[in-house]
Design an enzyme around this catalytic site. Sequence first.
Site, PDB file in Angstrom:
ATOM      1  N   ILE A 112      34.545  50.459  44.773  1.00 56.28           N
ATOM      2  CA  ILE A 112      33.539  49.400  44.853  1.00 56.28           C
ATOM      3  C   ILE A 112      33.626  48.667  46.188  1.00 56.28           C
ATOM      4  O   ILE A 112      32.602  48.380  46.815  1.00 56.28           O
ATOM      5  CB  ILE A 112      33.667  48.418  43.666  1.00 56.28           C
ATOM      6  CG1 ILE A 112      33.443  49.154  42.334  1.00 56.28           C
ATOM      7  CG2 ILE A 112      32.688  47.253  43.803  1.00 56.28           C
ATOM      8  CD1 ILE A 112      32.106  49.870  42.202  1.00 56.28           C
ATOM      9  N   ARG A 150      34.085  58.616  28.118  1.00 58.58           N
ATOM     10  CA  ARG A 150      34.301  59.024  29.504  1.00 58.58           C
ATOM     11  C   ARG A 150      34.099  60.537  29.583  1.00 58.58           C
ATOM     12  O   ARG A 150      34.707  61.292  28.823  1.00 58.58           O
ATOM     13  CB  ARG A 150      35.710  58.644  29.960  1.00 58.58           C
ATOM     14  CG  ARG A 150      35.938  57.130  30.089  1.00 58.58           C
ATOM     15  CD  ARG A 150      35.046  56.529  31.171  1.00 58.58           C
ATOM     16  NE  ARG A 150      35.237  55.099  31.301  1.00 58.58           N
ATOM     17  CZ  ARG A 150      36.038  54.526  32.205  1.00 58.58           C
ATOM     18  NH1 ARG A 150      36.755  55.272  33.029  1.00 58.58           N
ATOM     19  NH2 ARG A 150      36.123  53.216  32.272  1.00 58.58           N
ATOM     20  N   ASP A 191      43.327  45.032  52.613  1.00 58.52           N
ATOM     21  CA  ASP A 191      43.902  46.036  51.717  1.00 58.52           C
ATOM     22  C   ASP A 191      45.313  46.343  52.188  1.00 58.52           C
ATOM     23  O   ASP A 191      45.501  46.837  53.299  1.00 58.52           O
ATOM     24  CB  ASP A 191      43.061  47.313  51.689  1.00 58.52           C
ATOM     25  CG  ASP A 191      43.410  48.181  50.484  1.00 58.52           C
ATOM     26  OD1 ASP A 191      44.610  48.517  50.322  1.00 58.52           O
ATOM     27  OD2 ASP A 191      42.499  48.518  49.708  1.00 58.52           O
ATOM     28  N   CYS A 232      29.480  47.229  35.492  1.00 61.67           N
ATOM     29  CA  CYS A 232      28.334  48.092  35.791  1.00 61.67           C
ATOM     30  C   CYS A 232      27.527  48.355  34.519  1.00 61.67           C
ATOM     31  O   CYS A 232      26.290  48.362  34.546  1.00 61.67           O
ATOM     32  CB  CYS A 232      28.792  49.401  36.421  1.00 61.67           C
ATOM     33  SG  CYS A 232      30.078  50.265  35.494  1.00 61.67           S
ATOM     34  N   ASN A 279      26.735  53.889  38.371  1.00 60.99           N
ATOM     35  CA  ASN A 279      27.746  52.864  38.089  1.00 60.99           C
ATOM     36  C   ASN A 279      28.512  52.427  39.334  1.00 60.99           C
ATOM     37  O   ASN A 279      29.196  51.410  39.323  1.00 60.99           O
ATOM     38  CB  ASN A 279      28.721  53.352  37.015  1.00 60.99           C
ATOM     39  CG  ASN A 279      29.256  54.744  37.271  1.00 60.99           C
ATOM     40  OD1 ASN A 279      28.571  55.737  36.990  1.00 60.99           O
ATOM     41  ND2 ASN A 279      30.464  54.841  37.805  1.00 60.99           N
ATOM     42  N   GLY A 334      33.894  46.398  26.768  1.00 66.91           N
ATOM     43  CA  GLY A 334      33.442  45.059  26.383  1.00 66.91           C
ATOM     44  C   GLY A 334      32.035  44.780  26.854  1.00 66.91           C
ATOM     45  O   GLY A 334      31.537  43.660  26.729  1.00 66.91           O
TER      46      GLY A 334
END
Length: 338
Positions: A14, A236, A35, A154, A318, A214
Amino acid sequence: MAPIKIGINGFGRIGRLVARVILQREDCELVAVNDPFITTEYMTYMFKYDSVHGQWKHHDIKVKDEKTLLFGEKAVTVFGNRNPEEIPWGGTGADYVVESTGVFTDKDKAAAHLKGGAKKVIISAPSKDAPMFVVGVNEHEYKPELDIVSNASCTTNCLAPLAKVINDRFGIVEGLMTTVHSITATQKTVDGPSMKDWRGGRAASFNIIPSSTGAAKAVGKVLPSLNGKLTGMSFRVPTVDVSVVDLTVRIEKPATYEQVKAAIKEESEGKLKGILGYTEDDVVSTDFVGDNRSSIFDAKAGIALNDNFIKLVSWYDNEWGYSTRVVDLIAHIHKTCQ
C-alpha cells in the site's frame, strides 16, 4: 494552491502504491518516506518494478544519496526509523502522514507521528479506536479537530458505497457478505506457522482459505443505521490482486432485480461517480487491475430470489483502488481544514 505535502511510513504494497498515486496528482506532493527495513537503492527497485501494476514509467527514479530519492527532479527524503516518534516529518514539511506499516493502527500508536511534526495521520487499515472514513459514504462527517483517522479496509471501501445505495433506496433489514479476496503479504507461500489463524498459515498459492474479516461489521461504523445488520467472512484465493464482494441482503421495500440495478446505475453516474462503478459486461477479475474506483457493481453476476431477497456482486482492486482512496481522503481532510 500549494500542493498537499505527504509522508509515508512503511513502503510495502500500500505504501508504494500510495506513492504512485501521489506522484501522478497535481494537488499532492510526496516529501518523505520512512522504512527501517530497506535501503534507498532497494526502495527504487521495489517502486519501479511491480508484478501486478507494471513498471513505473512516469519519471526516472534514482538514488541521490542514502537519505534522498529523486523522482525526476523531485527530491524525496528517506528515513529508516523503527519508532514513529523519531521520524522528523516536520523537517520535510510533511503535514500528512500515511501510516501503512500495518503495525501502528490504533490512535495511541499512530499519534507518535504527531511528535515528529506531522499534523494529521491517515491509517491505511481498519482501526479499533480511530474514526473510520470511507470516501463517498461518510467523509463529510470529518471534523478538523480529528488528527488521526482510518481509511477503513479495502473491503469496507467496496462494500459501504453499495450498501449505502441499497439502504438509502430500499432499506436493508439484514445481510451477509462474503469477499473472495486475493492473497496478501501476510500469507504464506508454503505451509508455515500461523498461531492466531491456523488456516491462514497454509500455502496461499495452492488453497482457497476461509478467513475472518471485520469489513461488514465496520460498515456499521461508517453507516450507523446499518450497525448490527451486516456481518461477513472471507475466502482468500490464489490470485495476486482484485477481489470481489458478494452481498446478500433482505430489503424492506420490495423491488425487482432490474429496479435494484437501475438504482445502482443511477448513483454510479451521480453522487458516487468515480467511487461506485457499474458494468453489464462479461468481466473477470483481471479486468479490474488498476481500476481506481472503490466498488464496481457487476449487474450480470447478481441474482434475486424474490423482491425482498437479493445477491449483489461488486469488484474492487484491493490494492490500487484502496490506495487511491487514501489520497482522496487526505485531499478531503485538507480541504475541510482550510
